[in-house]
Write a protein that holds these residues in place. Structure first.
Motif, PDB file in Angstrom:
ATOM      1  N   LEU A 126       0.829  -1.215   0.000  1.00 50.93           N
ATOM      2  CA  LEU A 126       0.000   0.000   0.000  1.00 50.93           C
ATOM      3  C   LEU A 126       0.861   1.263   0.000  1.00 50.93           C
ATOM      4  CD1 LEU A 126      -2.840  -0.993   2.496  1.00 50.93           C
ATOM      5  CD2 LEU A 126      -2.876  -1.065   0.002  1.00 50.93           C
ATOM      6  N   ARG A 127       1.940   1.234   0.785  1.00 52.01           N
ATOM      7  CA  ARG A 127       2.817   2.417   0.813  1.00 52.01           C
ATOM      8  C   ARG A 127       3.453   2.646  -0.547  1.00 52.01           C
ATOM      9  NH1 ARG A 127       5.298   0.375   6.276  1.00 52.01           N
ATOM     10  NH2 ARG A 127       3.621   1.000   7.681  1.00 52.01           N
ATOM     11  N   LYS A 128       3.865   1.540  -1.222  1.00 53.14           N
ATOM     12  CA  LYS A 128       4.459   1.683  -2.561  1.00 53.14           C
ATOM     13  C   LYS A 128       3.439   2.251  -3.548  1.00 53.14           C
ATOM     14  CE  LYS A 128       7.747  -2.038  -2.194  1.00 53.14           C
ATOM     15  NZ  LYS A 128       8.028  -3.403  -2.547  1.00 53.14           N
ATOM     16  N   GLU A 148      -4.580   8.225  -1.300  1.00 52.32           N
ATOM     17  CA  GLU A 148      -5.487   7.386  -0.499  1.00 52.32           C
ATOM     18  C   GLU A 148      -6.402   6.571  -1.405  1.00 52.32           C
ATOM     19  OE1 GLU A 148      -4.753  10.516   0.293  1.00 52.32           O
ATOM     20  OE2 GLU A 148      -3.599   9.926   2.071  1.00 52.32           O
ATOM     21  N   GLU A 149      -6.887   7.236  -2.465  1.00 52.19           N
ATOM     22  CA  GLU A 149      -7.795   6.559  -3.391  1.00 52.19           C
ATOM     23  C   GLU A 149      -7.058   5.422  -4.091  1.00 52.19           C
ATOM     24  OE1 GLU A 149     -11.278   6.129  -3.714  1.00 52.19           O
ATOM     25  OE2 GLU A 149     -11.007   8.243  -3.186  1.00 52.19           O
ATOM     26  N   MET A 150      -5.821   5.690  -4.505  1.00 49.92           N
ATOM     27  CA  MET A 150      -5.019   4.672  -5.175  1.00 49.92           C
ATOM     28  C   MET A 150      -4.771   3.498  -4.237  1.00 49.92           C
ATOM     29  SD  MET A 150      -3.647   3.847  -7.947  1.00 49.92           S
ATOM     30  CE  MET A 150      -3.101   5.070  -9.113  1.00 49.92           C
ATOM     31  N   ALA A 151      -4.407   3.800  -2.990  1.00 50.65           N
ATOM     32  CA  ALA A 151      -4.139   2.734  -2.022  1.00 50.65           C
ATOM     33  C   ALA A 151      -5.407   1.925  -1.756  1.00 50.65           C
ATOM     34  CB  ALA A 151      -3.589   3.322  -0.728  1.00 50.65           C
ATOM     35  N   LEU A 181      -7.765   1.239  -3.850  1.00 52.74           N
ATOM     36  CA  LEU A 181      -7.959   0.300  -4.962  1.00 52.74           C
ATOM     37  C   LEU A 181      -7.037  -0.915  -4.797  1.00 52.74           C
ATOM     38  CD1 LEU A 181      -8.231   2.867  -7.890  1.00 52.74           C
ATOM     39  CD2 LEU A 181     -10.069   1.496  -6.909  1.00 52.74           C
ATOM     40  N   PHE A 182      -5.780  -0.647  -4.435  1.00 51.57           N
ATOM     41  CA  PHE A 182      -4.854  -1.757  -4.217  1.00 51.57           C
ATOM     42  C   PHE A 182      -5.263  -2.602  -3.013  1.00 51.57           C
ATOM     43  CE2 PHE A 182      -2.284   0.140  -7.413  1.00 51.57           C
ATOM     44  CZ  PHE A 182      -1.599  -0.933  -7.948  1.00 51.57           C
ATOM     45  N   ARG A 183      -5.839  -1.944  -2.014  1.00 55.41           N
ATOM     46  CA  ARG A 183      -6.353  -2.672  -0.836  1.00 55.41           C
ATOM     47  C   ARG A 183      -7.326  -3.768  -1.298  1.00 55.41           C
ATOM     48  NH1 ARG A 183      -5.295  -4.752   3.257  1.00 55.41           N
ATOM     49  NH2 ARG A 183      -5.895  -6.276   1.743  1.00 55.41           N
ATOM     50  N   GLU A 184      -8.235  -3.399  -2.215  1.00 58.84           N
ATOM     51  CA  GLU A 184      -9.242  -4.367  -2.675  1.00 58.84           C
ATOM     52  C   GLU A 184      -8.633  -5.438  -3.571  1.00 58.84           C
ATOM     53  OE1 GLU A 184     -12.064  -4.976  -1.481  1.00 58.84           O
ATOM     54  OE2 GLU A 184     -12.047  -3.207  -0.200  1.00 58.84           O
ATOM     55  N   ILE A 185      -7.674  -5.051  -4.402  1.00 65.84           N
ATOM     56  CA  ILE A 185      -7.016  -6.056  -5.258  1.00 65.84           C
ATOM     57  C   ILE A 185      -6.318  -7.085  -4.370  1.00 65.84           C
ATOM     58  CG2 ILE A 185      -5.143  -6.425  -6.926  1.00 65.84           C
ATOM     59  CD1 ILE A 185      -5.843  -3.669  -8.136  1.00 65.84           C
ATOM     60  N   GLU A 240       3.406   5.893  -2.953  1.00 70.53           N
ATOM     61  CA  GLU A 240       4.630   6.580  -3.398  1.00 70.53           C
ATOM     62  C   GLU A 240       4.696   6.700  -4.914  1.00 70.53           C
ATOM     63  OE1 GLU A 240       7.807   4.326  -1.612  1.00 70.53           O
ATOM     64  OE2 GLU A 240       7.098   4.916   0.396  1.00 70.53           O
ATOM     65  N   ARG A 241       4.250   5.636  -5.618  1.00 66.36           N
ATOM     66  CA  ARG A 241       4.296   5.627  -7.083  1.00 66.36           C
ATOM     67  C   ARG A 241       3.302   6.594  -7.696  1.00 66.36           C
ATOM     68  NH1 ARG A 241       4.206  -0.246  -7.049  1.00 66.36           N
ATOM     69  NH2 ARG A 241       1.987   0.026  -6.997  1.00 66.36           N
ATOM     70  N   ASN A 242       2.233   6.859  -6.960  1.00 68.27           N
ATOM     71  CA  ASN A 242       1.099   7.570  -7.543  1.00 68.27           C
ATOM     72  C   ASN A 242       1.473   8.980  -8.038  1.00 68.27           C
ATOM     73  OD1 ASN A 242      -1.615   8.123  -8.197  1.00 68.27           O
ATOM     74  ND2 ASN A 242      -1.852   9.204  -6.246  1.00 68.27           N
ATOM     75  N   GLN A 243       1.087   9.263  -9.285  1.00 67.36           N
ATOM     76  CA  GLN A 243       1.370  10.592  -9.868  1.00 67.36           C
ATOM     77  C   GLN A 243       0.080  11.385 -10.067  1.00 67.36           C
ATOM     78  OE1 GLN A 243       4.616  11.462 -11.439  1.00 67.36           O
ATOM     79  NE2 GLN A 243       5.423   9.742 -10.273  1.00 67.36           N
TER      80      GLN A 243
END
Ligand SMILES: C=C(O[C@@H]1C=C(C(=O)O)C=C[C@H]1O)C(=O)O
Length: 366
Positions: free
Chosen positions: A62-64, A76-79, A81-85, A67-70
């Motif tokens: 989640l932290r990665k 938070e929104e990006m994390a 989505l990854f939380r659900e994946i 960090e990657r998000n541009q």
């Protein structure tokens, strides 16, 4: 593109989205296959019970992602989505079973979903003790219990349970908490004379209630969701409840965000049987019993100060045994396996009657 008619522009953009979705779908499937292979590797090398869920690894993923998000999505929104994946991928390895302080519709259920994602199998229990017992018995993998609220302070029942339990803290969740005044279809909104909620929620909305319903009787019940359930049969009653509970019990929200503090939030703990490895950004919680003597608290805290370890919380509870007068719950930054933390804990151990590490776990990411 600017002079294309709007319809054609939209068609072209939707084609592009379809193509991207196809790629995303393929990549998610490939990721899920990798997670299955991780399970195969874990099974092949595992003697005894295999650990599929790895809290420290999930926190790192989640932290990665953050960090990657541009952008343009927020971190938070990006994390999320990854939380659900990840939640769906883990369910392929083994659906995780989670007990929480219920009933359905409570903030603790929201916290469980926020931490484990929607693919976890969650089960409500009506008391904090029962959540502890369920995890201790191995009937579920983890439990979720509230521990502190930014307006009302500590949930002492949760802390007291740790005194007699060998369970470990495996994670923490922070949740912004909004309260609503809700009524049922039978309520006469002009004659509300009782307001039900959990004691903490009533306290968190005290000023609002004083201003708007000074004469209504405030009745504390076991949970907000229980309050929501109860008013369905009472024409002169309202409840303070989260939006989820209002939806679940088909109630109408007549005032929203009625909490006195706009940044009202609650912290929850994840409890489990296993210790968690370092994630790179962790917290440790300890329980310390001390004899009542001058300078005792200073003696306990001094090694932390000297070794520059940040304390994030210090809580006192009566020990309930004749031998010890104080019991302290101390949270600090760092993992119990960090050398400086280990040395500090050794030093502190020598100064107090008893010290128990309740757990070292990744700091809340979301
Ligand atoms: C895939 C693993 O197992 C689980 C699934 C994860 C994922 O989907 O990224 C991460 C950690 C574990 O909870 C792993 O250990 O890497």
């Amino acid at each position: 593109m600017a002079d294309q008619p709007q319809k054609e522009q939209l068609l072209a953009l939707r084609d592009r989205i379809d193509a991207l979705d196809a790629d995303i779908g393929k990549l998610i499937s490939e990721r899920a296959r990798c997670a299955q292979q991780v399970a195969d590797v874990k099974n092949a090398s595992g003697d005894g019970e295999v650990l599929y869920y790895r809290p420290e690894r999930e926190a790192q993923v989640l932290r990665k992602a953050m960090e990657r998000n541009q952008g343009p999505l927020s971190d938070e929104e990006m994390a999320r989505l990854f939380r659900e994946i990840m939640s769906a991928c883990l369910a392929l390895e083994q659906p995780i079973k989670v007990a929480y302080l219920g009933p359905e519709g409570t903030f603790t259920q929201q916290a469980a979903l926020k931490h484990f994602g929607a693919s976890a199998v969650t089960k409500p229990f009506s008391a904090i003790d029962e959540v502890f017992r369920e995890v201790e018995a191995g009937a579920v993998n983890y439990g979720v219990v509230p521990v502190e609220n930014s307006t009302e302070g500590v949930v002492s029942h949760t802390l007291d349970n740790f005194m007699n339990s060998n369970l470990k803290i495996c994670g923490e969740v922070e949740l912004r908490v909004h309260h609503n005044l809700v009524v049922s279809s039978v309520t006469n909104v002009n004659s509300i004379s009782r307001i039900y909620s959990h004691g903490q929620s009533l306290a968190q909305c005290r000023k609002w209630l004083d201003a708007h319903y000074p004469k209504a009787e405030r009745i504390a019940v076991s949970s907000n969701a229980e309050a929501a359930r109860r008013i369905r049969g009472e024409w002169n009653a309202a409840a303070i409840a989260p939006t989820q509970a209002a939806e679940l019990y088909e109630l109408e929200i007549i005032a929203d965000k009625i909490e006195d503090q706009p940044d009202n939030s609650t912290r929850f703990l994840i409890i489990g049987a296993e210790e968690v490895e370092p994630s790179g950004d962790d917290k440790t919680s300890i329980l310390v019993a001390m004899r009542n003597q001058p300078g005792a608290l200073h003696n306990l805290l001094e090694p932390f100060h000297r070794n520059e370890i940040d304390l994030t919380r210090v809580e006192t509870r009566p020990s309930r045994t004749g031998v010890w007068t104080y019991v302290f719950f101390v949270d600090f930054n760092g993992h119990q396996k960090d050398p400086v933390v280990r040395e500090t804990l050794d030093e502190v151990s020598a100064r107090v009657a008893d010290l128990k590490v309740l757990g070292a776990y990744p700091k809340a990411v979301l």
